[in-house]
Design a protein around this motif. Structure first.
Motif, PDB file in Angstrom:
ATOM      1  N   THR A 154       0.838  -1.202   0.000  1.00  0.00           N
ATOM      2  CA  THR A 154       0.000   0.000   0.000  1.00  0.00           C
ATOM      3  C   THR A 154       0.875   1.255   0.000  1.00  0.00           C
ATOM      4  O   THR A 154       0.626   2.202  -0.761  1.00  0.00           O
ATOM      5  N   THR A 155       1.891   1.250   0.854  1.00  0.00           N
ATOM      6  CA  THR A 155       2.771   2.420   0.930  1.00  0.00           C
ATOM      7  C   THR A 155       3.456   2.675  -0.412  1.00  0.00           C
ATOM      8  O   THR A 155       3.490   3.803  -0.901  1.00  0.00           O
ATOM      9  N   LEU A 156       3.985   1.610  -1.004  1.00  0.00           N
ATOM     10  CA  LEU A 156       4.681   1.755  -2.284  1.00  0.00           C
ATOM     11  C   LEU A 156       3.729   2.247  -3.377  1.00  0.00           C
ATOM     12  O   LEU A 156       4.079   3.091  -4.195  1.00  0.00           O
ATOM     13  N   THR A 157       2.517   1.714  -3.344  1.00  0.00           N
ATOM     14  CA  THR A 157       1.540   2.104  -4.363  1.00  0.00           C
ATOM     15  C   THR A 157       1.192   3.589  -4.225  1.00  0.00           C
ATOM     16  O   THR A 157       1.123   4.318  -5.211  1.00  0.00           O
ATOM     17  N   LYS A 158       1.005   4.008  -2.969  1.00  0.00           N
ATOM     18  CA  LYS A 158       0.693   5.427  -2.740  1.00  0.00           C
ATOM     19  C   LYS A 158       1.839   6.309  -3.195  1.00  0.00           C
ATOM     20  O   LYS A 158       1.650   7.354  -3.824  1.00  0.00           O
ATOM     21  N   ASN A 159       3.048   5.862  -2.869  1.00  0.00           N
ATOM     22  CA  ASN A 159       4.240   6.593  -3.275  1.00  0.00           C
ATOM     23  C   ASN A 159       4.289   6.734  -4.811  1.00  0.00           C
ATOM     24  O   ASN A 159       4.569   7.801  -5.348  1.00  0.00           O
ATOM     25  N   ASN A 160       3.958   5.649  -5.478  1.00  0.00           N
ATOM     26  CA  ASN A 160       3.949   5.677  -6.942  1.00  0.00           C
ATOM     27  C   ASN A 160       2.902   6.651  -7.482  1.00  0.00           C
ATOM     28  O   ASN A 160       3.144   7.353  -8.455  1.00  0.00           O
ATOM     29  N   GLU A 161       1.735   6.654  -6.847  1.00  0.00           N
ATOM     30  CA  GLU A 161       0.689   7.583  -7.296  1.00  0.00           C
ATOM     31  C   GLU A 161       1.173   9.022  -7.160  1.00  0.00           C
ATOM     32  O   GLU A 161       0.987   9.838  -8.062  1.00  0.00           O
ATOM     33  N   HIS A 162       1.809   9.286  -6.040  1.00  0.00           N
ATOM     34  CA  HIS A 162       2.345  10.628  -5.791  1.00  0.00           C
ATOM     35  C   HIS A 162       3.379  10.996  -6.855  1.00  0.00           C
ATOM     36  O   HIS A 162       3.337  12.087  -7.437  1.00  0.00           O
ATOM     37  N   LEU A 163       4.290  10.057  -7.135  1.00  0.00           N
ATOM     38  CA  LEU A 163       5.332  10.318  -8.127  1.00  0.00           C
ATOM     39  C   LEU A 163       4.735  10.538  -9.511  1.00  0.00           C
ATOM     40  O   LEU A 163       5.162  11.400 -10.271  1.00  0.00           O
ATOM     41  N   GLN A 164       3.711   9.737  -9.803  1.00  0.00           N
ATOM     42  CA  GLN A 164       3.068   9.864 -11.112  1.00  0.00           C
ATOM     43  C   GLN A 164       2.432  11.250 -11.252  1.00  0.00           C
ATOM     44  O   GLN A 164       2.513  11.882 -12.301  1.00  0.00           O
ATOM     45  N   GLU A 165       1.806  11.703 -10.156  1.00  0.00           N
ATOM     46  CA  GLU A 165       1.207  13.045 -10.191  1.00  0.00           C
ATOM     47  C   GLU A 165       2.264  14.104 -10.463  1.00  0.00           C
ATOM     48  O   GLU A 165       2.040  15.047 -11.226  1.00  0.00           O
ATOM     49  N   LEU A 166       3.420  13.929  -9.823  1.00  0.00           N
ATOM     50  CA  LEU A 166       4.514  14.880 -10.042  1.00  0.00           C
ATOM     51  C   LEU A 166       4.918  14.911 -11.511  1.00  0.00           C
ATOM     52  O   LEU A 166       5.133  15.967 -12.095  1.00  0.00           O
ATOM     53  N   VAL A 167       5.029  13.710 -12.097  1.00  0.00           N
ATOM     54  CA  VAL A 167       5.426  13.635 -13.509  1.00  0.00           C
ATOM     55  C   VAL A 167       4.350  14.274 -14.379  1.00  0.00           C
ATOM     56  O   VAL A 167       4.630  15.087 -15.264  1.00  0.00           O
ATOM     57  N   ASP A 168       3.095  13.912 -14.094  1.00  0.00           N
ATOM     58  CA  ASP A 168       1.991  14.433 -14.900  1.00  0.00           C
ATOM     59  C   ASP A 168       1.842  15.941 -14.752  1.00  0.00           C
ATOM     60  O   ASP A 168       1.378  16.623 -15.666  1.00  0.00           O
ATOM     61  N   GLY A 169       2.234  16.460 -13.574  1.00  0.00           N
ATOM     62  CA  GLY A 169       2.010  17.884 -13.306  1.00  0.00           C
ATOM     63  C   GLY A 169       3.098  18.800 -13.866  1.00  0.00           C
ATOM     64  O   GLY A 169       3.061  20.012 -13.630  1.00  0.00           O
ATOM     65  N   GLN A 170       4.055  18.229 -14.593  1.00  0.00           N
ATOM     66  CA  GLN A 170       5.191  19.019 -15.042  1.00  0.00           C
ATOM     67  C   GLN A 170       4.778  20.251 -15.868  1.00  0.00           C
ATOM     68  O   GLN A 170       5.200  21.367 -15.589  1.00  0.00           O
ATOM     69  N   SER A 171       3.904  20.029 -16.864  1.00  0.00           N
ATOM     70  CA  SER A 171       3.587  21.153 -17.762  1.00  0.00           C
ATOM     71  C   SER A 171       2.807  22.235 -17.009  1.00  0.00           C
ATOM     72  O   SER A 171       2.999  23.433 -17.229  1.00  0.00           O
TER      73      SER A 171
END
Lengths: 290, 326
Positions: A154-171
């Protein structure tokens, strides 16, 4: 001469006779494949106490004579024992990695775990402590409908979601940074009255802080992809371990009903097996398990 | 100039219009030949006669300056007529041949996909053509007249049955279409001695569906293990070689492994599909077991079956390999 020695050293001769008798008995037991007797001869006290439920008398001094034959004896006795275990503990598999040394594998599934050793002469499982602990932990968690690694995953999955948001939020961040910089310039260039200056400075500091916050996020996003891949590998590892543990637990429940019954059976293995050997002997049928 | 009559040098009337006439005669004869070939095509019950008359039709140049046949079918249409007639001769009827109402063009609907999609041959030459689903442009097999060979295209077959979102074909529908394609291939092999490369449709238990991969990240197998547990299928190691086996039903088992001699060059990872009746192919497995399909598609670049490479013989009889995307 011979007669003389016997009379002059009766004690010594008696001891030697005892040893000869022991070896002769052991030899005979092996010849007629009387595994029960072999076990008794190898540890008489344990046999008398645990199987016959009598106060036992140790024969360790005699058994010591064959200590260096343990690998061969173990190999010999493993034959019937493993046949018995394949019924009593159908989920364990054994691999003879050296003469008389049997490694235990749990299950027949993919990447099954090496689970310790089978001590044939002692009729005892020697489970790998770490692996066994994982199993008992997962059994305890199963009662709460959880798996050993649920929280980690669960922790790793949440961490991944957070990281994905960071990547998606770049523009979006790039746009915000542009607008913040423009505002900072504007504030910097604005000439105002004396009293407004403090306010302006506060405003500017606030804008700079926002910009810095975005830049920190940019840094994080840079490493996000590698981190996501690493996290995914970890998740896969934990999921696999959970899957294997669930198979292990399932096979135990299928055979024993619950984990406690399994542990009891493990504890009683020596007496149960010897009782079975006695029972087959009484029926006059050797090699039922061959 | 003829000096006596002041007439220009002429041609004898009996010899006039000879070429003109010959040209028309030739064109009409070709026309008759055409109708005879077409008659044979439509009426014969012999596979060999069907093949030779279809090939005749493809090679005829109908029409000349003098005689026009404005409405003609294309080479691709002759391939389709051949295929459907061959099925008809052999009593297979779960398809429907359709003709365009306003021009000369044939298409076929197959049981299973019904009227959802339509199939034709494409990129047709006298030597061969691709059997293609029109909407998706997926080429399901290459029919090679020159080499007497039919090659199934596993990559497009997977795309068509499992990947495209538009036509969403259900497992039962896929099975029906595949049955017809296999029927056609079997008839070709049996009656005309064509060689068939079944690729992902191969049902022989001993067949090794070779993937493009020699090295494999170990996670691929772990992923399948986890997915199989969720689907209540136990994944086990294979007894010989290195890899995994999954018993899917009492009668069906799929294996994914590398042979014992994996040190050898070209020992790629491969699938094996073993079923009691010898009727299941890897495609059947992928179509009917969603967890394997998902795993396969998610890791497709690694698990892709080696693309079949139809040997195409071109007009100057030089063998070339048709480049296919990997």
């Amino acid at each position: 001469m011979i007669e003389n020695a016997k009379t002059t050293n009766p004690e010594l001769i008696g001891k030697l006779d005892e040893k000869l008798g022991y070896l002769s008995d052991l030899r005979q037991a092996i010849l007629v494949q009387d595994d029960r007797l072999v076990f008794e001869l190898l540890a008489r006290k344990k046999y008398q106490q645990q199987v016959l439920q009598q106060p036992g008398k140790s024969n360790d001094d005699l058994a010591e004579m064959v200590v260096n034959l343990k690998p061969q004896l173990s190999h010999l006795l493993a034959n019937k024992l493993i046949a018995y275990l394949s019924v009593a503990f159908p989920f364990f598999y054994y691999k003879e990695i050296d003469e008389g040394v049997y490694q235990i594998y749990f299950g027949n599934w993919w990447d099954r775990r090496s689970f310790g050793y089978l001590d044939v002469l002692d009729v005892k499982f020697i489970f790998d402590k770490t692996e066994y602990q994982k199993l008992t932990d997962s059994v305890a968690l199963a009662k709460e409908n959880k798996r050993l690694n649920t929280e980690k995953i669960t922790t790793l999955t949440k961490n991944n979601e957070h990281l994905q948001e960071l990547v998606d939020g770049q523009s979006q961040r790039d746009m915000q940074k542009g607008s913040l910089r423009a505002q900072i310039d504007e504030v910097t260039n604005t000439r105002q009255g004396l009293f407004a200056n403090t306010k302006l400075k506060e405003q500017r500091d606030e804008l700079v802080a926002q910009l810095e916050e975005l830049q920190i996020q940019d840094e994080e996003a840079k490493n996000a992809r590698t981190q996501i891949i690493e996290n995914n590998d970890q998740i896969l590892f934990y999921s696999k371990e959970d899957t294997i543990l669930s198979y292990e637990y399932k096979s135990i429940v299928e055979k024993f009903g619950d984990f406690d019954a399994f542990e009891t059976a493990v504890d009683k293995l020596y007496t149960s097996y010897l009782a079975t050997l006695i029972a087959t002997e009484e029926k006059g049928a050797f090699g039922d398990y061959e | 100039m003829n000096n006596q009559t002041n007439l220009p040098t002429g041609i004898l009337p009996s010899q006039s219009l000879v070429d003109y006439n010959a040209e028309i005669t030739q064109a009409l004869q070709t026309g008759f030949e055409f109708t005879e070939l077409l008659n044979k095509t439509l009426q014969t019950s012999s596979a060999n006669e069907l093949l030779s008359s279809i090939q005749g039709l493809m090679q005829l140049n109908l029409g000349s300056n003098q005689v026009q046949f404005p409405h003609q079918y294309s080479t691709a249409d002759w391939f389709l007529l051949f295929a459907t007639r061959l099925l008809e001769i052999n009593g297979v009827d779960d398809f429907s041949l359709a003709s365009a109402p306003d021009h000369e063009e044939l298409g076929v609907f197959l049981a299973g996909t019904g009227t959802k999609v339509r199939y034709q041959f494409s990129e047709a030459t006298v030597n061969g053509a691709y059997f293609t689903e029109i909407e998706s442009d997926k080429q399901l097999f290459y029919l090679d007249f020159a080499a007497h060979k039919l090659t199934f295209n596993s990559q497009d077959i997977i795309d068509f049955f499992m990947v495209q979102p538009v036509t969403k074909i259900l497992p039962a529908e896929s099975d029906q279409v595949i049955t017809i394609l296999l029927n056609f291939a079997n008839v070709l092999a049996k009656t005309l001695d064509f060689e068939i490369d079944y690729s992902i449709l191969e049902t022989n238990n001993d067949y090794e569906y070779e993937t493009v991969s020699f090295d494999l990240p170990s996670q691929i197998l772990d992923k399948l293990f986890i997915a199989s547990a969720t689907a209540n299928v136990l994944m086990q190691p294979v007894e010989s070689g290195f890899g995994a086996r999954l018993v899917l039903t009492d009668e069906l088992e799929v294996r994914f492994l590398q042979n014992d001699n994996y040190q050898q060059i070209n020992s790629n990872w491969h699938f094996e599909v073993i079923d009691a009746q010898g009727k299941a192919s890897l495609l059947n497995v992928l179509v009917n077991f969603p967890f394997i399909q998902r795993w396969y598609l998610e890791n497709r670049s690694i698990l892709e079956i080696q693309p079949a490479q139809p040997t195409i013989v071109d007009d100057v009889k030089v063998e070339v390999l048709q480049p296919r995307s990997i």
